[in-house]
Design a protein around this motif. Structure first.
Motif, PDB file in Angstrom:
ATOM      1  N   GLU B  31      45.274  46.673  35.314  1.00  0.00           N
ATOM      2  CA  GLU B  31      45.149  45.318  35.855  1.00  0.00           C
ATOM      3  C   GLU B  31      43.721  45.006  36.313  1.00  0.00           C
ATOM      4  N   ILE B  32      43.407  43.720  36.355  1.00  0.00           N
ATOM      5  CA  ILE B  32      42.273  43.268  37.159  1.00  0.00           C
ATOM      6  C   ILE B  32      42.846  42.351  38.233  1.00  0.00           C
ATOM      7  N   VAL B  33      42.741  42.779  39.469  1.00  0.00           N
ATOM      8  CA  VAL B  33      43.311  42.010  40.569  1.00  0.00           C
ATOM      9  C   VAL B  33      42.177  41.465  41.425  1.00  0.00           C
ATOM     10  N   GLY B  34      42.265  40.208  41.794  1.00  0.00           N
ATOM     11  CA  GLY B  34      41.252  39.621  42.662  1.00  0.00           C
ATOM     12  C   GLY B  34      41.727  39.656  44.105  1.00  0.00           C
ATOM     13  N   LEU B  35      40.785  39.959  45.017  1.00  0.00           N
ATOM     14  CA  LEU B  35      41.108  39.889  46.453  1.00  0.00           C
ATOM     15  C   LEU B  35      40.185  38.837  47.037  1.00  0.00           C
ATOM     16  N   ILE B  36      40.788  37.726  47.482  1.00  0.00           N
ATOM     17  CA  ILE B  36      39.955  36.657  48.016  1.00  0.00           C
ATOM     18  C   ILE B  36      40.333  36.353  49.460  1.00  0.00           C
ATOM     19  N   GLY B  37      39.505  35.571  50.083  1.00  0.00           N
ATOM     20  CA  GLY B  37      39.748  35.215  51.482  1.00  0.00           C
ATOM     21  C   GLY B  37      38.442  34.798  52.107  1.00  0.00           C
ATOM     22  N   PRO B  38      38.507  33.958  53.147  1.00  0.00           N
ATOM     23  CA  PRO B  38      37.284  33.478  53.796  1.00  0.00           C
ATOM     24  C   PRO B  38      36.486  34.625  54.422  1.00  0.00           C
ATOM     25  N   ASN B  39      35.268  34.340  54.857  1.00  0.00           N
ATOM     26  CA  ASN B  39      34.455  35.351  55.544  1.00  0.00           C
ATOM     27  C   ASN B  39      35.214  35.908  56.731  1.00  0.00           C
ATOM     28  N   LEU B 194      38.881  43.279  42.533  1.00  0.00           N
ATOM     29  CA  LEU B 194      37.625  42.559  42.606  1.00  0.00           C
ATOM     30  C   LEU B 194      37.623  41.678  43.847  1.00  0.00           C
ATOM     31  N   ILE B 195      36.688  41.941  44.754  1.00  0.00           N
ATOM     32  CA  ILE B 195      36.533  41.037  45.893  1.00  0.00           C
ATOM     33  C   ILE B 195      35.500  40.008  45.509  1.00  0.00           C
ATOM     34  N   LEU B 205      38.513  36.270  35.224  1.00  0.00           N
ATOM     35  CA  LEU B 205      38.770  37.707  35.056  1.00  0.00           C
ATOM     36  C   LEU B 205      40.152  38.175  35.473  1.00  0.00           C
ATOM     37  N   CYS B 206      40.696  37.579  36.539  1.00  0.00           N
ATOM     38  CA  CYS B 206      41.816  38.239  37.206  1.00  0.00           C
ATOM     39  C   CYS B 206      43.171  37.891  36.607  1.00  0.00           C
ATOM     40  N   ASP B 207      44.020  38.927  36.532  1.00  0.00           N
ATOM     41  CA  ASP B 207      45.399  38.708  36.127  1.00  0.00           C
ATOM     42  C   ASP B 207      46.222  38.236  37.316  1.00  0.00           C
ATOM     43  N   ARG B 208      45.763  38.611  38.505  1.00  0.00           N
ATOM     44  CA  ARG B 208      46.581  38.417  39.685  1.00  0.00           C
ATOM     45  C   ARG B 208      45.636  38.278  40.870  1.00  0.00           C
ATOM     46  N   LEU B 209      46.059  37.528  41.893  1.00  0.00           N
ATOM     47  CA  LEU B 209      45.214  37.346  43.075  1.00  0.00           C
ATOM     48  C   LEU B 209      45.965  37.765  44.336  1.00  0.00           C
ATOM     49  N   LEU B 210      45.208  38.339  45.275  1.00  0.00           N
ATOM     50  CA  LEU B 210      45.724  38.577  46.622  1.00  0.00           C
ATOM     51  C   LEU B 210      44.850  37.746  47.553  1.00  0.00           C
ATOM     52  N   GLN B 257      33.596  26.315  44.005  1.00  0.00           N
ATOM     53  CA  GLN B 257      33.363  27.507  44.789  1.00  0.00           C
ATOM     54  C   GLN B 257      34.192  27.425  46.052  1.00  0.00           C
ATOM     55  N   ALA B 258      34.650  28.563  46.481  1.00  0.00           N
ATOM     56  CA  ALA B 258      35.333  28.566  47.765  1.00  0.00           C
ATOM     57  C   ALA B 258      34.311  28.284  48.843  1.00  0.00           C
TER      58      ALA B 258
END
Ligand code: ATP
Ligand code: MG
Lengths: 327, 264, 287
Positions: B31-39, B194-195, B205-210, B257-258
């Motif tokens: 997998e390619i998983v994205g990890l996102i979130g504010p600062n 990926l953060i 890129l990502c298949d899935r996001l957290l 952009q976030a």
């Protein structure tokens, strides 16, 4: 392609060009010169071994250790006590080495978690504590009176030669250890730790085990040296065995030669002992001030040491150019 | 089914404040998983918890079926759990080649230093740093340092690679190249987390996001639906804007952009 | 036995002196990140100056505080500005070795000029008796002066311009530089204040103990221990550390002898270094 890869590496084995002739010359001193010179050569070997040892923790690993005298003193006392208990001299030296190594492993486990100034201060405090312990534990160490050892038989000239070759062997072994370490996996790991401890950890270097190994390697031959010099002088006392002056002198020698270079500390020890001897005999009252001046000079004018500052590299480049002209 | 990495109810407190709070997720191979979130959401802290830099206050981390909660970073990298640092961490006075060789030798278990250097050359080629192999790491520009960081972790032959903002501070041309590189890494069978603050990168890129917010995992799933999730919009834009957003029911801020991403 | 007031009083008098010894050393370490190996010798130097002024010029030793302190201040300023500043950002090993080299020079010169025989000022100020407790007046004065000077430093750091600049540099050197604080001068000022405190201590020492170069290493050792016990780079830390060490030495010294007392100080220091490197007071800025 492969060859270009290996030239990227720091040049290796370069130090051997001068180390081998120097070692041979030293080995000949007691044969061709009198006891006084044999004695000076013994000091050179002793300090070379100590500076090479210090270089493992202070140079390769980058930990500003000032515990050299703690290891030397422990080796001296261990050797003296064992010899007085009837153990044969050489066996007592080996045992003292083992005792020192064990002590360094335990001590390293405790103090290598400190960094920078804290580590420096902690390592000095170890020397002071050991000295105080040696003065107060009279039943084992003879307290402030010190301990006498059997005088080596066969007259001073013979004894001088025996102890010279003993120290000489220790120096050679320490040099071989340094060369091995420089090429080894452990040595590479230590350089990583020296550059960036967190990154080293992340890259898979077992940082704690590496640091403790380095500390033990830096202590081993200090223990041997201490035991040999105790037998040589046939007397030890707390302030001589755990000498603060020595604990600072040895890193200065390594810095003088070039900390982190493989064999630079040998050169540093040689130059230091020679300068010390010539200056001391001339300016007896000002010997310490002279040492101080050397230190100040070293720091301001030779910050990378004799080898690190590129002095040696410049000289070898010049020699190479001369050779080119001849060819 | 079999998760490569399983994070199970992991929390971490800093003096009573939860930087990461009861986070659970799994990574399956490839997998390619994205990890996102504010600062300050706790993303870097989460990576630190997974790689043994920090010990969780509660919860467990499993890697290939083994409990690795108490591992040290060097153990993680030897197991095949590599990461890059948000703030790059080279060995400054070593050459680029030596930097990467260190990864191959210690994390990657190369048999000798010579072998480690061969492996290192291979990965320098892969990230395009071959011409700089003999330079000291200190002398590199930021984009090159980021590549070095990548090569170093790849040389450890990881099964899972955690990339902490490898694109921060790069310009858009450089980012395009970086996306391509990450794709190639994934094509080699490396599972990637990926953060990332740049939605463009995440979406391509990502298949899935957290999504992490105040240390909690507030959403996960495929990128489109996560971006449309009201809780996520609220986390990024604040509740006031979230309400407006919903009224307008505009398309998810997919290409934007976030907010709050101007930093390294 | 814990309540024996004489031991307590001795401990406090010793502790106040220790605090004063350590506070300048701690300031330099905390702000400059330099371990000043000369600290002990600077104290001895001013002790000798006080002694000889008393012996030959009949100057009251207490008055010498006003003479010796500025002299050492100037000496410290020059030393830092001219020499140490050049290497101040190099690794610990370099700065420590440099100050050690300088210490060897100073120590050697003092040995030649003053000779190592212990010299003692005899003031005969009498003593104060409270119940069974005897408090020699010279020591009592020295204690109050030591505490007073330490608190004065605290106040200076808090309220003077120079003090605020030093605190700012300690907290964030780069930010301070951006705000226009002249870092080199602040460093020189910091080292100078450290030397000034050493100078003041030397005067107090000369009043209460025999002065000899032999104890400069011992004094330096005290500064180490106090700094680590109390926490680095803070006046309250030095105060707490100094008093703690004074009391520890006074009690253990009475029970088990002076050598054990000193050993215990070092052991305590090593244990603290390993477990609580920020000292008993925890993290504190220079306030
Ligand atoms: N070692 C630490 N000690 C105390 N607090 C910490 C520590 N590390 C992180 N924090 C706090 O935990 C929270 C999460 O930080 P973290 O660095 O994980 O956020 P992030 O999501 O990576 O943010 P960014 O996008 O800015 O990189 C922040 O509030 C931070 O201040
Ligand atoms: Mg982060």
């Amino acid at each position: 392609m492969k060859s270009s890869v290996s030239t990227i590496q720091r040049p290796r084995g370069q130090g051997l060009v001068w180390f081998v002739p120097l070692a041979v010359a030293l080995a000949l001193v007691p044969i061709f010169f009198n006891n006084y010179y044999a004695q000076q050569a013994t000091f050179v070997c002793m300090y070379a071994a100590l500076a090479l040892s210090w270089n493992v923790i202070g140079g390769f690993t980058g930990y500003p250790s000032f515990s050299t005298a703690a290891f030397v003193g422990l080796g001296a006392y261990a050797g003296a006590i064992l010899q007085n208990a009837g153990m044969p001299m050489v066996l007592a030296w080996v045992a003292a080495t083992a005792v020192t190594a064990l002590f360094a492993a335990v001590l390293g486990y405790a103090i290598l978690r400190m960094k920078g100034h804290y580590f420096a201060i902690g390592s000095i405090a170890i020397v002071e504590s050991m000295r105080l312990l040696a003065s107060s534990w009279s039943s084992l160490t003879g307290g402030g009176e010190g301990l006498n050892l059997p005088i080596y038989p066969g007259g001073p000239d013979h004894a001088g030669r025996v102890f010279f070759y003993a120290m000489f062997v220790v120096m050679i072994v320490a040099a071989v250890m340094s060369i091995w370490l420089d090429r080894s996996r452990l040595g590479f790991g230590l350089r990583c730790v020296q550059q960036n401890e967190d990154a080293a950890d992340m890259v898979g270097v077992n940082v704690n085990a590496s640091k403790i190994s380095a500390f033990v390697l830096s202590a081993l031959f200090c223990g041997t040296t201490g035991a040999i010099s105790a037998s040589w002088v046939s007397y030890i006392s707390p302030p001589d065995a755990f000498s603060i002056l020595m604990t600072l002198k040895v890193p200065v020698m390594a810095l003088l030669g070039g900390a982190g270079t493989v064999l630079g500390p040998v050169l540093g020890a040689l130059v230091f002992v020679l300068v010390e001897q010539t200056l001391m005999s001339r300016f007896l009252d000002y010997s310490q001030a002279m040492l101080g001046l050397i230190i100040v000079f070293l720091i301001f004018f030779l910050p990378g040491g004799l080898l690190g500052a590129g002095v040696f590299a410049r000289i070898s480049a010049r020699i190479a150019r001369l050779r080119g002209v001849q060819a | 089914m079999s998760a490569l990495l399983r994070v199970d109810g992991v929390s971490r407190y800093f003096g009573g404040v939860a930087a990461v709070s009861k986070v659970s997720f799994e990574l399956t191979p490839g997998e390619i998983v994205g990890l996102i979130g504010p600062n300050g959401a706790g993303k870097t802290t989460l990576v630190n918890l997974v790689t043994g830099v920090l010990r969780p206050s509660a919860g467990r981390v499993w890697f290939e079926g083994a409990d690795v909660t108490a591992q040290r970073p060097w153990q993680a990298s030897r197991r095949g759990l590599a990461r890059t640092f948000q703030i790059v961490q080279p060995f400054p006075q070593m050459t680029v080649l030596e930097n990467v060789a260190a990864g191959a030798l210690f994390g990657g278990g190369a048999a000798s230093r010579a072998e480690a250097e061969d492996i290192a050359m291979e990965f320098l080629e892969f990230v395009g740093l071959t011409p700089l192999a003999g330079r000291s790491a200190m002398s590199l520009t930021l984009p090159s340092r980021k590549r070095l960081e990548l090569a170093k972790s790849l040389a450890m032959r990881p099964k899972v690679l955690l990339l902490d903002e490898v694109n921060a501070g790069l310009n858009s041309a450089e980012i395009g190249a970086a996306i391509e590189l990450i794709r190639q890494i994934a094509a080699r069978g490396v599972t990637i987390m990926l953060i990332e603050h740049l939605m463009k990168v995440v979406f391509s890129l990502c298949d899935r996001l957290l999504v992490l917010h105040h240390g909690e995992l507030i959403a996960q799933g495929d990128p489109r639906s996560v971006a449309a999730d009201p809780a996520v919009v609220k986390a990024y834009l604040g509740s006031k804007y979230a309400a407006q957003e919903q009224q307008a029911s505009a398309a998810p801020a997919g290409t934007a952009q976030a907010p709050g991403e101007q930093h390294e | 036995m814990f309540l024996d007031p004489q031991i307590l009083a001795n401990g406090l008098m010793l502790g106040a002196l220790y605090a004063c010894i350590a506070v300048g050393f701690s300031l330099v370490w905390g702000v400059l990140n330099v371990i000043n190996m000369m600290h002990g010798s600077l104290i001895i130097l001013s002790g000798y100056l006080t002694f000889f002024a008393w012996l030959h010029l009949k100057v009251n030793p207490f008055l010498m505080l006003l003479v010796v302190s500025p002299v050492l201040f100037a000496f410290g300023y020059a030393l830092q500005y001219g020499l140490i500043n050049r290497v101040v950002s190099r690794p610990v090993l370099t700065t420590l070795t440099l100050t050690f080299g300088l210490d060897m020079i100073l120590y050697n010169l003092m040995n030649v000029v003053f000779e190592a025989t212990p010299r003692r000022i005899i003031l005969d100020l009498g003593s104060l008796s409270v119940g069974d407790v005897v408090l020699p007046n010279d020591r009592l004065f020295a204690m109050f002066l030591a505490l007073g000077l330490t608190l004065l430093l605290f106040w200076v750091m808090r309220s003077s311009r120079a003090g605020r600049a030093i605190v700012a540099v300690r907290m964030d050197r780069d930010a301070a530089a951006l705000m226009g604080i002249p870092i080199r001068q602040v460093y020189a000022m910091t080292f100078a204040i450290g030397a000034l405190m050493a100078g003041a201590c030397g005067v107090l020492l000369a009043i209460t103990f025999p002065v000899t170069t032999n104890i400069s290493g011992l004094l330096l050792g005290k500064a180490f221990v106090v700094c680590v016990i109390g926490g680095l780079g803070s006046v309250p830390g030095a105060l707490v550390g100094g008093l703690a060490l004074g009391l520890i030495e006074s009690y253990t010294g009475t029970w088990w002898g002076p050598q054990t007392a000193v050993l215990l100080g070092f052991v305590l220091m090593i244990v603290l270094l390993m477990t609580r490197p920020t000292g008993l007071l925890g993290k504190a800025g220079y306030e």
